[in-house]
Scaffold this motif. Structure first.
Motif, PDB file in Angstrom:
ATOM      1  N   ILE A 197       1.129  -1.134   0.245  1.00  0.00           N
ATOM      2  CA  ILE A 197      -0.123   0.109  -0.325  1.00  0.00           C
ATOM      3  C   ILE A 197       0.558   1.259  -0.297  1.00  0.00           C
ATOM      4  CG2 ILE A 197      -1.604   1.256   1.039  1.00  0.00           C
ATOM      5  CD1 ILE A 197      -2.450  -1.230   2.391  1.00  0.00           C
ATOM      6  N   PHE A 198       0.784   1.914  -0.580  1.00  0.00           N
ATOM      7  CA  PHE A 198       1.454   3.567  -1.211  1.00  0.00           C
ATOM      8  C   PHE A 198       0.577   4.313  -0.989  1.00  0.00           C
ATOM      9  CE2 PHE A 198       3.393   0.280  -3.909  1.00  0.00           C
ATOM     10  CZ  PHE A 198       4.713  -0.195  -3.511  1.00  0.00           C
ATOM     11  N   SER A 199       1.246   5.041   0.385  1.00  0.00           N
ATOM     12  CA  SER A 199       0.226   6.450   0.480  1.00  0.00           C
ATOM     13  C   SER A 199       0.833   7.783   1.261  1.00  0.00           C
ATOM     14  CB  SER A 199      -0.073   5.700   2.348  1.00  0.00           C
ATOM     15  OG  SER A 199      -0.906   6.643   2.548  1.00  0.00           O
ATOM     16  N   ASP A 200       0.295   7.913   0.001  1.00  0.00           N
ATOM     17  CA  ASP A 200       0.507   9.790   0.302  1.00  0.00           C
ATOM     18  C   ASP A 200       1.188  10.717   1.946  1.00  0.00           C
ATOM     19  OD1 ASP A 200       0.494  13.427   0.531  1.00  0.00           O
ATOM     20  OD2 ASP A 200       0.727  12.791  -1.106  1.00  0.00           O
ATOM     21  N   SER A 201       1.987  11.000   2.256  1.00  0.00           N
ATOM     22  CA  SER A 201       2.299  11.196   3.650  1.00  0.00           C
ATOM     23  C   SER A 201       1.989  11.972   4.096  1.00  0.00           C
ATOM     24  CB  SER A 201       3.854  11.985   3.488  1.00  0.00           C
ATOM     25  OG  SER A 201       3.414  13.499   2.351  1.00  0.00           O
ATOM     26  N   LEU A 202       0.621  12.803   4.011  1.00  0.00           N
ATOM     27  CA  LEU A 202      -0.204  14.007   4.325  1.00  0.00           C
ATOM     28  C   LEU A 202      -1.979  13.306   4.076  1.00  0.00           C
ATOM     29  CD1 LEU A 202       0.976  17.240   3.169  1.00  0.00           C
ATOM     30  CD2 LEU A 202       2.076  15.718   5.216  1.00  0.00           C
ATOM     31  N   ASN A 203      -1.570  11.919   3.667  1.00  0.00           N
ATOM     32  CA  ASN A 203      -2.757  11.627   3.427  1.00  0.00           C
ATOM     33  C   ASN A 203      -3.646  11.504   5.471  1.00  0.00           C
ATOM     34  OD1 ASN A 203      -3.623  10.503   0.869  1.00  0.00           O
ATOM     35  ND2 ASN A 203      -2.373   8.626   1.559  1.00  0.00           N
ATOM     36  N   HIS A 204      -5.245  11.575   5.031  1.00  0.00           N
ATOM     37  CA  HIS A 204      -6.065  11.483   6.511  1.00  0.00           C
ATOM     38  C   HIS A 204      -6.069  10.911   7.077  1.00  0.00           C
ATOM     39  CE1 HIS A 204     -10.000  11.463   8.610  1.00  0.00           C
ATOM     40  NE2 HIS A 204     -10.078  12.923   8.367  1.00  0.00           N
ATOM     41  N   ALA A 205      -6.089  10.474   8.422  1.00  0.00           N
ATOM     42  CA  ALA A 205      -5.568   9.382   9.274  1.00  0.00           C
ATOM     43  C   ALA A 205      -6.845   8.576   9.375  1.00  0.00           C
ATOM     44  CB  ALA A 205      -6.359  10.743  11.052  1.00  0.00           C
ATOM     45  N   SER A 206      -8.036   8.904   8.591  1.00  0.00           N
ATOM     46  CA  SER A 206      -7.953   7.107   9.119  1.00  0.00           C
ATOM     47  C   SER A 206      -7.940   6.313   7.631  1.00  0.00           C
ATOM     48  CB  SER A 206      -9.830   7.322   7.956  1.00  0.00           C
ATOM     49  OG  SER A 206      -9.755   8.846   6.871  1.00  0.00           O
ATOM     50  N   ILE A 207      -7.413   7.161   6.397  1.00  0.00           N
ATOM     51  CA  ILE A 207      -6.544   6.046   6.150  1.00  0.00           C
ATOM     52  C   ILE A 207      -5.096   5.411   6.603  1.00  0.00           C
ATOM     53  CG2 ILE A 207      -4.972   6.185   3.588  1.00  0.00           C
ATOM     54  CD1 ILE A 207      -6.618   8.089   2.242  1.00  0.00           C
ATOM     55  N   ILE A 208      -5.079   6.549   7.113  1.00  0.00           N
ATOM     56  CA  ILE A 208      -3.707   6.229   8.012  1.00  0.00           C
ATOM     57  C   ILE A 208      -3.530   5.183   9.029  1.00  0.00           C
ATOM     58  CG2 ILE A 208      -1.659   7.258   9.682  1.00  0.00           C
ATOM     59  CD1 ILE A 208      -1.908   9.230   8.413  1.00  0.00           C
ATOM     60  N   ALA A 222       3.339  -1.112   3.919  1.00  0.00           N
ATOM     61  CA  ALA A 222       3.211   0.456   3.740  1.00  0.00           C
ATOM     62  C   ALA A 222       4.500   0.981   3.623  1.00  0.00           C
ATOM     63  CB  ALA A 222       2.535   0.994   4.584  1.00  0.00           C
ATOM     64  N   PHE A 223       3.929   1.168   2.644  1.00  0.00           N
ATOM     65  CA  PHE A 223       4.607   2.432   1.820  1.00  0.00           C
ATOM     66  C   PHE A 223       4.824   4.093   1.411  1.00  0.00           C
ATOM     67  CE2 PHE A 223       5.625  -2.235   0.139  1.00  0.00           C
ATOM     68  CZ  PHE A 223       7.029  -2.270   0.090  1.00  0.00           C
ATOM     69  N   VAL A 224       5.458   5.370   2.426  1.00  0.00           N
ATOM     70  CA  VAL A 224       4.866   6.566   2.520  1.00  0.00           C
ATOM     71  C   VAL A 224       5.724   6.799   1.512  1.00  0.00           C
ATOM     72  CG1 VAL A 224       4.794   8.070   3.714  1.00  0.00           C
ATOM     73  CG2 VAL A 224       4.308   6.101   5.108  1.00  0.00           C
ATOM     74  N   TYR A 225       4.424   7.839   0.387  1.00  0.00           N
ATOM     75  CA  TYR A 225       5.372   8.250  -0.201  1.00  0.00           C
ATOM     76  C   TYR A 225       5.157  10.217  -0.326  1.00  0.00           C
ATOM     77  CZ  TYR A 225       0.943   9.037  -2.846  1.00  0.00           C
ATOM     78  OH  TYR A 225       0.049   9.129  -3.416  1.00  0.00           O
ATOM     79  N   ARG A 226       6.825  10.972  -0.600  1.00  0.00           N
ATOM     80  CA  ARG A 226       6.979  12.862  -0.079  1.00  0.00           C
ATOM     81  C   ARG A 226       5.220  13.142  -1.199  1.00  0.00           C
ATOM     82  NH1 ARG A 226      11.935  11.154  -0.729  1.00  0.00           N
ATOM     83  NH2 ARG A 226      11.442  11.486  -3.250  1.00  0.00           N
ATOM     84  N   HIS A 227       5.078  13.995  -0.066  1.00  0.00           N
ATOM     85  CA  HIS A 227       3.656  14.877  -0.713  1.00  0.00           C
ATOM     86  C   HIS A 227       3.274  15.283  -2.346  1.00  0.00           C
ATOM     87  CE1 HIS A 227      -0.124  16.523  -0.539  1.00  0.00           C
ATOM     88  NE2 HIS A 227       0.141  17.521  -0.559  1.00  0.00           N
ATOM     89  N   CYS A 228       2.286  14.557  -2.765  1.00  0.00           N
ATOM     90  CA  CYS A 228       2.365  14.616  -4.005  1.00  0.00           C
ATOM     91  C   CYS A 228       3.574  14.791  -4.891  1.00  0.00           C
ATOM     92  CB  CYS A 228       1.732  16.324  -4.053  1.00  0.00           C
ATOM     93  SG  CYS A 228      -0.063  16.280  -4.125  1.00  0.00           S
ATOM     94  N   ASP A 229       4.835  13.390  -4.569  1.00  0.00           N
ATOM     95  CA  ASP A 229       5.216  13.248  -5.459  1.00  0.00           C
ATOM     96  C   ASP A 229       5.539  12.440  -6.107  1.00  0.00           C
ATOM     97  OD1 ASP A 229       8.369  12.707  -6.037  1.00  0.00           O
ATOM     98  OD2 ASP A 229       9.098  14.103  -4.554  1.00  0.00           O
ATOM     99  N   MET A 230       5.307  12.624  -7.143  1.00  0.00           N
ATOM    100  CA  MET A 230       5.100  10.957  -8.452  1.00  0.00           C
ATOM    101  C   MET A 230       6.792  10.930  -8.890  1.00  0.00           C
ATOM    102  SD  MET A 230       2.207  11.337  -8.105  1.00  0.00           S
ATOM    103  CE  MET A 230       1.657  11.482  -7.179  1.00  0.00           C
ATOM    104  N   ARG A 231       7.444  11.678  -8.596  1.00  0.00           N
ATOM    105  CA  ARG A 231       9.285  10.997  -8.656  1.00  0.00           C
ATOM    106  C   ARG A 231       9.167   9.726  -7.825  1.00  0.00           C
ATOM    107  NH1 ARG A 231      13.589  14.461 -11.204  1.00  0.00           N
ATOM    108  NH2 ARG A 231      11.992  14.934 -12.422  1.00  0.00           N
TER     109      ARG A 231
END
Length: 469
Positions: A197-208, A222-231
């Motif tokens: 599961i790849f999750s944006d670092s600023l996702n809502h608490a319910s996702i987290i 879980a893999f957390v990617y930097r906020h909106c960083d597609m690279r």
């Protein structure tokens, strides 16, 4: 069309549930007396009316006002008891204060719409609160089904599953998707057979929290990617050996008001074949020609596999939902614990929410109005904004609290957002605009803001690429 392999994997998981005899079914109870024909019985309006102001104006007691002003703890019992021997108007004038709300989530002002109120009232009169129980026992009715169908149509998905809240919807989905590997394997999956599961670092608490639970159960990684960083996301996806990949993101981020890069995410989906999941809580009903949300706005509805949302924000009601395929619905209702073990939404609330879906779609002027308010706010303040959620970063906690108190004195309800919700030294005023705010409201707010913050030094978005998982 779901990401590569997912239709097969979900089918295998459902087959396993069937073989274990734990495939759960919804059993709608027929209650139809108050369900109107949307095309014939819903009255809609072509502009704002006096009742709309109820969604952005509140009255609080003077005792509550002083506690808010000095940031004192409250147990919720501050409101003064009205003395029956004193005229109500006199009492209200002496002991209460009116505020304009710029911190709520009723973005379209639908909570006070007469069709929404009438739908709730009629359903309550005819059925009370409805059969009280979980959706899998006796709490699912024809009202709930009608609401599901209207949301599925809005989101251009095959079906939809109602949940008690948006939080429980994310929890139900995350635990259900995490269970796929375990169900197929018949035991705790090996690492490479788990769900990535790849999750944006600023996702809502319910996702987290949902991701954390699935990971703790040994079903996901879980893999957390930097906020909106597609690279960064592309790099993580490329280096991940697991086949079953899920990318989940807020479509419109609740704290900073910026959109996820929906088009770029859709391109990455084609490249990597992941399941594309969005939490569309803050964009549903507000964006898109029909109010379909971020995916409709960015013309990528067919690329989004699962659209999770809430009825407690722009719909002005309560509840959550998961718009998805019939297969996914069957899997979630059979393995999503926060759905299975929660009491279903009361019938009057389901009726009101359905009315809100219809009204939101038909009264397109509300979407036009809220976009106009955003443009006006930007012009008045010189502060750029992507959406109706405008996060004014002022820095220290004390600065944010002082500004919030000053605005409160001037009659504006705007709360200071502080750690742990946001990182230290990025405290902010979170301003939310509504379709039923007026130009005059914004002019007064601009003048009030100018008294307590330097508008030229305000940061709208602080790129705090940090992990909360």
């Amino acid at each position: 069309m779901e990401g590569n392999g997912w239709e097969m994997w979900v089918g295998e998981a459902i087959a396993k549930l069937h073989s274990l005899k734990v495939l759960r079914s919804l059993r709608p109870i027929h209650q139809h007396a108050s369900i109107p024909n949307p095309d014939q019985q819903f009255r809609v309006f072509d502009g704002p009316n006096k009742w709309d102001r109820a969604s952005v104006e509140v009255t609080i007691s003077q005792s509550t006002f002083h506690k808010w002003l000095y940031d004192l703890p409250s147990s919720g019992d501050d409101n003064d008891v009205v003395d029956e021997n004193v005229r109500a108007d006199d009492k209200a004038e002496a002991s209460h204060k009116k505020l304009i709300v710029f911190s709520g989530n009723d973005y379209l002002g639908l909570s006070s719409h007469p069709m929404v109120r009438d739908a709730a009232s009629k359903a309550a009169q005819e059925h009370g609160m409805g059969p009280r129980g979980s959706a899998l026992i006796c709490g699912y009715t024809s009202y709930h089904r009608l609401l599901e169908l209207s949301l599925a149509q809005l989101k251009r998905k095959e079906d939809c599953l109602l949940c008690p809240t948006g939080f429980s919807a994310n929890m139900a989905f995350m635990t259900a998707v995490g269970s796929v590997g375990r169900l197929i394997a018949g035991h705790k999956p090996l690492k490479d057979d788990r769900i990535a599961i790849f999750s944006d670092s600023l996702n809502h608490a319910s996702i987290i929290d949902g991701v954390r639970l699935s990971e703790k159960q040994g079903n996901a990684v879980a893999f957390v990617y930097r906020h909106c960083d597609m690279r960064h996301l592309d790099e993580l996806l490329s280096n991940c050996p697991m086949k079953k990949k899920v990318v989940v993101t807020d479509s419109l981020f609740s704290m900073d008001g910026d959109f996820a890069p929906m088009v770029e995410l859709a391109k990455l989906r084609k490249k990597h074949g992941f399941l594309f999941v969005i939490d569309d809580a803050h964009a549903t009903f507000v964006f898109g020609e029909n109010g379909g949300g971020a995916a409709e706005l960015f013309d990528c509805e067919d690329d989004v596999d699962i659209s999770i949302g809430t009825l407690s924000k722009a719909a002005g009601c309560h509840g959550g939902f998961i718009a998805c395929s019939k297969k996914w619905k069957l899997l979630i209702q059979s393995s999503g614990r926060s759905f299975i073990f929660s009491t279903s939404t009361p019938v009057p609330v389901a009726a009101a929410a359905h009315a809100s879906v219809v009204v939101a779609k038909k009264e397109a002027w509300r979407r036009t109005a809220i976009q106009r308010r955003v443009r006006e706010f930007c012009a008045l303040t010189g502060i750029p904004a992507e959406s109706h959620i405008i996060s004014l970063v002022v820095g220290s906690e004390e600065k944010a609290l002082q500004a919030s108190r000053h605005l409160l004195k001037l009659g504006f309800h705007i709360t200071a957002i502080r750690p742990p919700t946001v990182p230290p030294n990025s405290c902010r005023l979170r301003v939310t605009l509504s379709a039923v705010h007026t130009t005059e409201d914004l002019q007064k707010l601009r003048n009030a803001l100018a008294e307590c913050v330097d508008l030229k030094e305000i940061q709208v978005f602080s790129p705090t690429c940090y992990s909360k998982i």
